[in-house]
Write a protein that holds these residues in place. Structure first.
Motif, short mmCIF file in Angstrom:
data_model
loop_
_atom_site.label_atom_id
_atom_site.label_comp_id
_atom_site.label_asym_id
_atom_site.label_seq_id
_atom_site.Cartn_x
_atom_site.Cartn_y
_atom_site.Cartn_z
N CYS A 27 -14.79 1.42 0.54
CA CYS A 27 -14.18 2.70 0.25
C CYS A 27 -15.11 3.81 0.72
CB CYS A 27 -13.88 2.86 -1.24
SG CYS A 27 -12.83 4.29 -1.60
N ARG A 79 0.83 -1.21 0.00
CA ARG A 79 0.00 0.00 0.00
C ARG A 79 0.87 1.26 0.00
NH1 ARG A 79 -5.33 0.98 1.20
NH2 ARG A 79 -5.61 -1.25 1.48
N GLU A 99 -9.91 0.76 0.64
CA GLU A 99 -9.10 1.83 0.05
C GLU A 99 -9.36 3.10 0.83
OE1 GLU A 99 -6.46 2.96 -1.27
OE2 GLU A 99 -6.79 2.28 -3.33
N GLY A 137 -1.87 1.63 -7.43
CA GLY A 137 -2.88 1.17 -6.48
C GLY A 137 -3.02 -0.34 -6.52
#
Length: 397
Positions: free
Chosen positions: A361, A83, A387, A251
């Motif tokens: 998210c 990440r 995320e 990502g």
């Protein structure tokens, strides 16, 4: 892995260092930017310095890495490192900058802890830092090598700018030169870098909200953040025909990495502007004629606040086994037929299967609450992915 010489030192000092990290990291950033003001020009976010999010994320990641080394001596926290590496490469972080961070961070540790930082303690924490830094450098080199070009920033022209709800715009960008463009994946993001009011360059990451699997277009949907520096410029000043500096896509929250098994149900649980990566994933699944069971769950303040509502509904309708569940803080302005429930997202109402892969998210409190509800409903924690927009304070915690 951590040496036997350093292990007992880290075990003895980890709690002390962790307890003082909220004091150490602001000192570190202030000292580093005084010595290297160029790092504020297009690399570090001033807004995230002002609100304290970046220092908290840094301190949390270092302490978490150290604790992992103690608890799992034969491995590295791969998810944590991945990440961070993707975020670093989206900003063009280079190997030499790790030395700058090291020098200034350890100055801040010594300045804060004083005589407690003996030569033995300094040596042990130096080992922790470079174990983490070397792992990230290796990952980042690999990510850079996968790109279709060797440039950090390339020019993209604004082909269209359209409203996407009450406080967002969707920008469709096309290449402004002949630099080879990297194909993105649904769920990934790009950085956009531009000069702000005082002329300083600032960069922000925005999820690809459509046409992600394309090298010829970048579509991003940007919600206005009045506390930020980049989104107001994009909303107020950037117009069709303007050229922006855009990074390659990065990502690690993509279907290929978190939920590639088409036999498993997929749940996308989002809130607010967190719907943007989910919209790209849904449109990609619909375009590929996926037969997978896909459950889209979304929460927002009101119908007027909904972003990409038409695109999401069209994608779900195109999926043979697609479902859309919507919760609004107020349904007073909801058009007839929207099927929205009033109140907070309720996982029980959606009947999420226990074998589902889940992607979250949205705001951090929303994701924490939904994750807890999913685990209580029997979904294993290992099947829940998330995320975060901006510094990862969940990781830091």
């Amino acid at each position: 892995m951590l040496s036997e010489k350093s292990r007992p030192v880290i075990e003895a000092t980890a709690d002390v260092v962790a307890a003082h990290m909220d004091e150490i990291t602001p000192k570190f950033y202030a000292h580093m930017f005084e010595a290297h003001p160029e790092l504020l020009n297009g690399v570090f976010s001033r807004a995230n310095q002002r609100n304290g999010e970046q220092p908290k994320a840094l301190s949390g990641s270092i302490v978490r890495f150290a604790v992992h080394l103690l608890e799992h001596p034969n491995s590295l926290p791969e998810a944590v490192l991945s990440r961070i590496a993707h975020k670093h490469t989206s900003l063009g972080i280079t190997e030499d900058q790790y030395q700058i961070v090291y020098e200034n961070l350890f100055w801040a540790i010594a300045d804060t802890l004083g005589e407690a930082v003996t030569d033995e303690v300094a040596e042990a924490w130096t080992e922790v830092y470079w174990l983490m830094a070397d792992a990230l450098i290796k990952l980042e080199k690999g990510l850079y090598a996968k790109q279709a070009n060797t440039k950090m920033w390339t020019p993209w022209r604004v082909e269209s700018k359209e409203p996407a709800g009450a406080s967002a715009f969707t920008f469709r960008l096309v290449p402004a030169d002949d630099t080879p463009a990297t194909v993105g994946e649904p769920g990934q993001y790009v950085s956009v870098r531009l000069p702000v009011a005082d002329g300083l360059l600032q960069a922000r990451q925005y999820s690809l909200s459509s046409d992600a699997a394309s090298a010829d277009v970048r579509v991003i949907t940007v919600k206005r953040d009045d506390g930020g520096e980049v989104s107001p410029v994009l909303h107020d000043s950037v117009q069709v025909g303007d050229v922006l500096e855009v990074s390659n896509p990065y990502g690690d929250l993509t279907l290929s990495t978190v939920s590639a098994d088409e036999e498993r149900p997929l749940v996308l649980a989002t809130a607010g502007i967190g719907i943007t990566p989910a919209a790209a994933i849904l449109q990609d699944l619909a375009a590929r004629g996926s037969q997978r069971r896909v459950i889209a769950l979304h929460a927002d303040r009101s119908a007027a606040a909904l972003t990409l509502a038409d695109e999401v509904r069209a994608a779900v309708d195109a999926l043979p086994r697609g479902e859309l569940h919507l919760w609004l803080g107020s349904t007073a302005d909801a058009p007839e037929g929207l099927g929205a429930r009033e109140g907070r997202m309720d996982i029980a109402q959606a009947r999420v299967p226990q074998d589902a892969d889940v992607v979250l998210c949205g705001p951090l409190p929303f994701m924490q609450a939904v994750r807890s509800a999913l685990i209580e409903a029997g979904v294993p924690a290992t099947q829940i992915h998330y995320e975060v927009f901006g510094p990862d304070l969940w990781l830091a915690a």
